[in-house]
Write an enzyme that holds these catalytic residues in place. Sequence first.
Site, PDB file in Angstrom:
ATOM      1  N   THR A   1      16.519  77.591  51.200  1.00 22.46           N
ATOM      2  CA  THR A   1      15.466  76.879  50.046  1.00 22.46           C
ATOM      3  C   THR A   1      16.606  76.488  48.574  1.00 22.46           C
ATOM      4  OG1 THR A   1      13.762  77.738  51.004  1.00 22.46           O
ATOM      5  CG2 THR A   1      13.736  77.566  48.322  1.00 22.46           C
TER       6      THR A   1
ATOM      7  N   ASP B   1      13.365  71.358  52.777  1.00 26.14           N
ATOM      8  CA  ASP B   1      14.006  72.443  52.831  1.00 26.14           C
ATOM      9  C   ASP B   1      13.846  72.407  54.222  1.00 26.14           C
ATOM     10  OD1 ASP B   1      11.773  73.794  52.429  1.00 26.14           O
ATOM     11  OD2 ASP B   1      12.449  75.485  51.521  1.00 26.14           O
TER      12      ASP B   1
END
Length: 207
Positions: free
Chosen positions: A18, A86
């Site tokens: 992320t 992500d």
Amino acid sequence: MYPAPFIAVEGPIGAGKTTLATMLAKEFQFPLVKEIVEENPFLDKFYEDMEQWSFQLEMFFLCNRFKQLESIEENYVNKQQPVVTDYHVYKNMIFAERTLSKKHMDKYRKIYHLLTDDLPKPNAMIYIKASLPTLLERIQMRGRSFEEDIDPAYLKTLIEDYELAIEHLKQTEPGLPIITIEGDHTDFVSSQQDYQQIVQNIKEQVL
């Protein structure tokens, strides 16, 4: 594949997916779609008793990622707009294969293909590869309460599973660019040089 980049950042728990996806979205001014993790109501229960709660956990993730892929298709792919995520939806199979019983896995696999086979897949992937000590350190640093009980042995098997999964993707999607980052030796957060090397690789191989 479609003209606009659909970039997925992947790697085991704690690899920094992320963080890197967020940095790259900002770098290239691409929209960012982040996976839903902490909202999963079964996470705490899963890390306490994986066998009991694995199916509920994986189904929650699968359904949410299915809805996100539908949104990506409508808002970006069909409009030929770039996007960064992500995660790659194939991660669902990585985790499910490790945690589900054969009976549950057979059902899960059918549902997975039913939901995802006709949805868009990333046309570029960044894989953050990292060792167990690196993952444990990063997990501790980010301090998520539900990750406190993660078994290091489980993380170790995930590292191995990801290696096999990446090889599978290379064979089944030979045209998919996969940029591998050695997470033990690459600090894309603190080292501008390391980060810019990743950016340059993306420019050369994807954009």
